[in-house]
Design a protein around this motif. Structure first.
Motif, short mmCIF file in Angstrom:
data_model
loop_
_atom_site.label_atom_id
_atom_site.label_comp_id
_atom_site.label_asym_id
_atom_site.label_seq_id
_atom_site.Cartn_x
_atom_site.Cartn_y
_atom_site.Cartn_z
N GLN A 134 54.51 -18.77 -48.42
CA GLN A 134 52.50 -18.95 -48.88
C GLN A 134 53.46 -20.35 -49.49
O GLN A 134 52.53 -21.68 -48.88
N ARG A 140 49.84 -17.75 -44.41
CA ARG A 140 48.39 -17.99 -45.16
C ARG A 140 48.47 -17.82 -46.33
O ARG A 140 48.14 -16.79 -47.05
N ASN A 141 47.60 -18.74 -47.07
CA ASN A 141 47.19 -18.72 -48.11
C ASN A 141 45.62 -18.46 -48.46
O ASN A 141 44.89 -17.26 -47.10
N GLY A 193 49.07 -14.76 -40.69
CA GLY A 193 49.74 -16.11 -40.46
C GLY A 193 50.73 -16.59 -39.93
O GLY A 193 51.17 -17.82 -39.65
N GLN A 194 51.39 -15.39 -39.05
CA GLN A 194 52.52 -16.01 -38.35
C GLN A 194 53.08 -16.20 -37.41
O GLN A 194 52.26 -15.07 -36.90
#
Length: 194
Positions: A134, A140-141, A193-194
């Motif tokens: 992160q 993704r935050n 979010g990868q």
């Protein structure tokens, strides 16, 4: 319980035989269903040696779990919070059936908390790796890394223990388990979010 080999001689050989026998029996039958006498018979050792080397059945359970967990930790290596690491890690976890079966049976019995481990090194490493990812902008935050790891662990254990039922219930009966794991990893990695 038939003995699994020659009678072990010496402290280390006895301990190794007992841990091996207990891992086999605990993971197949559950801890409550296995007696120390069953373990002694399977390990081909005198019943009293188990108490001499381990004290109680609970101590033996912790030794078994620590042994199995350390084997897994060595096999998965350093944690990297990315798709490739998860794919390889979950393949590796599938091959450590005694560990995940033992954990599932203890958890399903409602007696997990504090019973077999005081720390969770692999999950702790995963949380730290997620925090780093992160910070580096690779993840993704806004999603707590602890929640991400909990979701990934739940997915892994769910597929390991209930995979056939999950696949059948979602219209994927007969799907190869490896393929199912890969698909689930892809879906989760996309969410984070990868």
């Amino acid at each position: 319980m038939a003995p699994t080999g020659k009678k072990p001689i010496g402290r280390e050989a006895v301990r190794a035989a007992v841990i091996k026998a207990a891992a086999e029996l605990f993971s197949a039958n559950g801890v409550e269903a296995v007696s120390v006498r069953d373990i002694a018979a399977r390990a081909n050792v005198n019943y009293g040696l188990i108490h001499r080397h381990f004290g109680t059945k609970e101590n033996l359970l912790r030794e078994v779990h620590n042994t199995l967990l350390e084997r897994l930790r060595t096999a998965v290596g350093s944690v990297s919070f990315d798709r490739d690491w998860f794919t390889e890690a979950f393949k590796t976890i599938q091959g450590h059936e005694q560990l995940w079966r033992l954990e599932a049976l203890i958890g399903l019995g409602g007696k997990y908390e504090g019973r077999i481990q005081s720390g969770f090194p692999i999950m702790e490493d995963m949380v730290a790796a997620a925090e780093r990812a992160q910070a580096e902008g690779r993840l993704r935050n806004g999603i707590d890394p602890k929640v991400m790891v909990a979701a990934l662990e739940a997915m892994a254990m769910g597929m390991l223990v209930f995979g056939d039922m999950i696949l059948q219930g979602t219209g994927q009966a007969g799907k190869d388990r490896k393929e199912a794991f890969d698909d689930v990893i892809e879906a989760i990695m996309a969410l984070v979010g990868q």
